[in-house]
Scaffold this active site. Structure first.
Site, PDB file in Angstrom:
ATOM      1  CD  GLU A  89      -7.117  -0.071  -5.868  1.00 52.01           C
ATOM      2  OE1 GLU A  89      -6.322  -0.505  -5.009  1.00 52.01           O
ATOM      3  OE2 GLU A  89      -6.905  -0.139  -7.096  1.00 52.01           O
ATOM      4  CG  ASN A  90      -6.317   2.639  -0.550  1.00 53.43           C
ATOM      5  OD1 ASN A  90      -6.512   1.667   0.171  1.00 53.43           O
ATOM      6  ND2 ASN A  90      -5.568   2.583  -1.646  1.00 53.43           N
ATOM      7  CG  ASP A 131      -0.905   2.471 -20.502  1.00 54.88           C
ATOM      8  OD1 ASP A 131      -0.797   1.278 -20.167  1.00 54.88           O
ATOM      9  OD2 ASP A 131      -0.638   3.417 -19.749  1.00 54.88           O
ATOM     10  N   GLY A 163      -5.087   4.281  -6.485  1.00 59.10           N
ATOM     11  CA  GLY A 163      -4.736   4.571  -5.103  1.00 59.10           C
ATOM     12  C   GLY A 163      -5.787   5.371  -4.360  1.00 59.10           C
ATOM     13  CB  VAL A 164      -7.561   8.552  -5.089  1.00 61.62           C
ATOM     14  CG1 VAL A 164      -8.738   9.335  -4.527  1.00 61.62           C
ATOM     15  CG2 VAL A 164      -6.269   9.356  -4.939  1.00 61.62           C
ATOM     16  CG  ASN A 181       5.475   0.809 -15.759  1.00 62.39           C
ATOM     17  OD1 ASN A 181       5.913   1.547 -16.636  1.00 62.39           O
ATOM     18  ND2 ASN A 181       4.465   1.164 -14.981  1.00 62.39           N
ATOM     19  CG  LEU A 189     -10.701   8.086  -9.304  1.00 59.53           C
ATOM     20  CD1 LEU A 189     -11.753   8.413  -8.258  1.00 59.53           C
ATOM     21  CD2 LEU A 189     -10.680   9.144 -10.401  1.00 59.53           C
TER      22      LEU A 189
END
Length: 412
Positions: free
Chosen positions: A343-344, A156, A340-341, A7, A217
């Site tokens: 999942e956490n 994508d 990232g948001v 990537n 997110l």
């Protein structure tokens, strides 16, 4: 088959080496040998590595450009030091590339040839910040591994090519679409496809039996309505600027504001667009940061009003999109969080779900709090009519699998 996944960005290169084949895919037993990223390409580059034994390393190297970075990477992953067990460049059988924009031409992942390269070049005007670097990544991999190693482009935008016309067109003069292909393309498609695939695996449901709203997110954010395995609507549009409130992007905004802000602030249209892309969203509202972790700390511990406002706007916009997609699909089985948001950040998930009780979504607070750090599972209550899940996205794995399917066993 040993597949290198790349990537490529303007000064970054994310990578992973995945071992996969038909049997491994069927059994969900693909092996991830090594992953990491190279940052600050063009100077003293910083290289972060996650090795096969689970250990992490950081090092630096003077890498003048992307070609030098890929050449260094190929040399390292085929060295004894890497621990991959690969000992020669010929041990890398194919390369899968993330390509941001495929326009209307590319509906699936494709093996790269001269025609595909021309097609990607033609879409540069649609993704000038991304596609040129993706192209350079392909060229760098060819230089490092030779023309005999197949390259595959994974787009994508491809997953969203199933959007119906009434969902992808803007209500502007139709000839603008015919002449300039002005339409909704959507992005994060590989992520949304990955989330949907994993959700089906976890729940044992067939494609035709699934209606879900997926929320990717992170710093970039998007929502997707998926019905019968296909994307039927998504929040990002002609560019990734449309849709949800993001780390530094405004998301949905009245188009007339561009001229108004430009006139009031003495900014050109490109300057206004740059502001909406890189100075807005969570950063713009809070005046502090685009990092949700820091905003939650500021809001909860220091009672910062604008940090709290930014979080509320972020969650409100996401909840609005979920509601609209429930209407578009006539209901859904689940809302699925990733990124990232997603999942956490249990607090963010709870705030988004808070206004969806009318749709039958009720969350289990303890389950929600436990789902962090790569954990996956359901956090809605037993028997909830609309379920809530956390399903970590794995774009690199999907790119590796698409690459295997595109080149088959003949490359080994």
């Amino acid at each position: 088959m040993n597949i290198l996944v790349l990537n490529a960005g303007s000064a970054t290169l994310k990578f992973q080496v995945v071992v996969t084949d038909a049997q491994r895919i069927a059994a969900d037993q693909d092996e991830k040998l090594i992953r990491g990223q190279i940052e600050r390409i063009g100077g003293e580059s910083v290289i972060t590595l996650r090795l096969p034994d689970g250990s992490s390393r950081k090092r630096t190297a003077a890498l003048r450009d992307l070609r030098a970075a890929v050449d260094w990477l190929v040399g390292f992953v085929t060295s004894a030091e890497s621990g991959t067990g690969l000992s020669a460049r010929a041990d890398l059988h194919a390369v899968g590339h993330r390509v941001v924009h495929g326009g209307e031409q590319f509906r699936n992942s494709v093996r790269v040839d001269d025609g595909v390269l021309r097609g990607i070049e033609e879409t540069i005007e649609l993704a000038p910040l991304h596609n040129p670097h993706n192209l350079r990544g392909i060229e760098a991999a060819r230089a490092a591994l030779g023309d005999g190693v197949p390259q595959v482009a994974v787009f994508d935008t491809a997953f969203h090519q199933t959007l119906p016309e009434h969902a992808y067109l803007y209500a502007i003069p139709y000839p603008l679409y015919r002449r300039h292909k002005v339409r909704r393309y959507g992005f994060h498609g590989t992520s949304h496809r990955s989330i949907a695939y994993r959700f089906r695996k976890l729940t044992g449901r067939a494609k035709a039996d699934v209606r879900i709203v997926t929320l990717h997110l992170g710093n970039g954010c998007s929502a997707c309505a998926i019905k019968d395995g296909q994307s039927i609507d998504t929040s990002m549009g002609f560019t990734p600027l449309e849709g949800l409130v993001m780390g530094t992007r405004a998301g949905d905004i009245d188009a007339a504001l561009l001229d108004y802000i430009g006139a009031k602030e003495g900014l050109s249209p490109p300057q206004v667009e740059a502001m909406l892309n890189s100075q807005s969203g969570l950063l713009g509202i809070s005046g502090l940061t685009n990092d949700m972790r820091d905003l939650l700390a500021e809001a909860n511990e220091l009672r910062d009003r604008r940090a709290r406002l930014a979080i509320e706007m972020f969650c409100y916009r996401a909840r609005k999109y979920v509601g609209s997609y429930l209407a578009a699909m006539g209901g859904a089985d689940a809302v699925v969080f990733a990124g990232g948001v997603g999942e956490n950040a249990p607090e963010v998930r709870a705030l988004i779900c808070e206004g969806l009780q009318w749709a039958g979504l009720h969350i289990d607070a303890d389950r929600n709090q436990a789902l962090v750090g790569g954990q996956e599972g359901r956090f809605s209550t037993e028997g909830a009519a609309l379920e809530a899940w956390v399903v970590p996205t794995d774009e690199e794995l999907l790119i590796a699998r698409d690459t295997y399917r595109a080149v088959g066993d003949g490359a080994v």
